[in-house]
Design an enzyme around this catalytic site. Sequence first.
Site, PDB file in Angstrom:
ATOM      1  N   GLU A 174     -12.523  48.012  18.071  1.00 52.72           N
ATOM      2  CA  GLU A 174     -11.696  48.363  16.910  1.00 52.72           C
ATOM      3  C   GLU A 174     -11.027  47.151  16.262  1.00 52.72           C
ATOM      4  OE1 GLU A 174     -10.422  52.929  18.067  1.00 52.72           O
ATOM      5  OE2 GLU A 174      -9.114  51.292  18.708  1.00 52.72           O
ATOM      6  N   VAL A 175     -11.809  46.144  15.953  1.00 56.24           N
ATOM      7  CA  VAL A 175     -11.265  44.951  15.297  1.00 56.24           C
ATOM      8  C   VAL A 175     -11.314  45.156  13.781  1.00 56.24           C
ATOM      9  CG1 VAL A 175     -11.460  42.454  15.004  1.00 56.24           C
ATOM     10  CG2 VAL A 175     -12.072  43.517  17.200  1.00 56.24           C
TER      11      VAL A 175
END
Length: 534
Positions: free
Chosen positions: A342-343
């Site tokens: 989840e960057v």
Amino acid sequence: MITALKLTFLLLGIGFCYRLQHSDTNEETRAAQPSKYGSLWPLPQKVQISEVSFKLSRASFQIIDAEQSFADPTCRLLQDAYRRYYEYIFVGAQTHKSSSNKRAGRAELTELQVRITSPDTECGGYPEVTSDESYELSVDQPFAVLKAPKVWGALRGLETFSQLVYEDEYGAKSINSTVISDFPRFRHRGILLDSSRHFLPLKVILANLETMAMNKFNVFHWHIVDDQSFPYMSQTFPQLSKQGAYHPYTHVYTPTDVKIVIEFARLRGIRVIPEYDTPGHTQSWGKGQKDLLTPCYSGSEPSGTFGPVNPILNTTYDFMKRFFTETSSVFPDAYIHLGGDEVDFTCWKSNPDIQKFMVQQGFGDDYKKLESYYIQRCVLRLLVEQQRDKRYTVIHVWKGNQQQYQDEMANITSSGYQTLLSTPWYLNRISYGQDWQGYYKADPQDFKGTEAQKKLVIGGEACLWGEYVDATNLTPRLWPRASAVAERLWSAMNVTDTTDAFNRLSVHRCRMVERGIPAQPLFSSYCPSEYKGI
């Protein structure tokens, strides 16, 4: 009078509609029935329970080392377990009537002899991913015998023995003649708890480690820090928790706290794997470590906000090296979870220095390549310098619907990587009804692939993320729903009968309640000993 009658009918109608909307006709009449396997959970690989029963007396029964055992009274792990399970046996027995149970004329079982069959008992060590948890249990006259190659199998066998004990119709502690041969289907059976979004007091963590042992889980995945807070007290970088924790004194895990968790888990055959998620999920890190996070821009000016870890600075990797060197010395397990999920690329895209770096590296506009650059440089350097073998990398599958995670499991294993599954076991997602059945039916090897691929699946984890969970509701939300995952990961693949599972799990849930665990009910029911509260 007419008005009153109309009001009465209206209220009855509303109640009737509510029941139609929220009742399940199958569940309305569902009540737990005795199982031929008693209340064993998770179900052992091979079980034979006879109708012959023996009585147990608190005054005369004892758990001891067998004369032939390679373990001796200096093995604290076993001695603590003997005391713990002795108390469980004589406080937490469950009612399970057998047709041959008669108060008079029954023989008495006076001993459970525990025999460790390997010269290397591993009593003083830590459990590992390859640890042997197998055991054999025989309950007969003149005494019961528990045999296991290592202490880890003895711990699992002690839990099984305690589950065989029940109260007869007269309230006497009893156990039936039984032969069990058992081992886990998967070697990684984990629970993830999130102590960043809400701080979890040490007492709550320890209580859930105890409950994990009751369900034969063997991995505590400690998601210890995240965007919201940094409660881990680093001795190398003390400012991380001073600035990043919710409170620098009351909402932190001191080095002593961490040691307590690790040792408490070890004594129950549970590994502790910490997770330090980077380069995303690191907002709390930046509060105590200058220049670690990427400055975000609004046009040509800094916006005053920060994004993921800055992947273009050498100081970033110097910090990570020192930090992970410390954590590797604190946590004895060979594995550490590095997140990497989840960057958000928005901040990286806005930063002019990042943009220049992208051009220099030939990444174009593909910021996934920049994320990969960070992971490769950070992780590979960590592995090489700490002499960790890249071949033992495990990929954790946690997102997507059923078809997507099945495809992902197939893709990962076809590339030769070991993997574990969490996607169908996000227990923070709650719903009305018996959602444990869905967890029970999910199988980490249920994907299209060869037998060689299936062997690369080492297990799975049930996850309880902390957005809406803290010490007030964690335990009842987790148990007994996580118990369904426990049986899926321990028992044989063909153990899929949800009716029998319901019958055994209902009693197992009451056993947890009687042992002081506020496990929520499966459906309308009662326990012989209800939860007494705090």
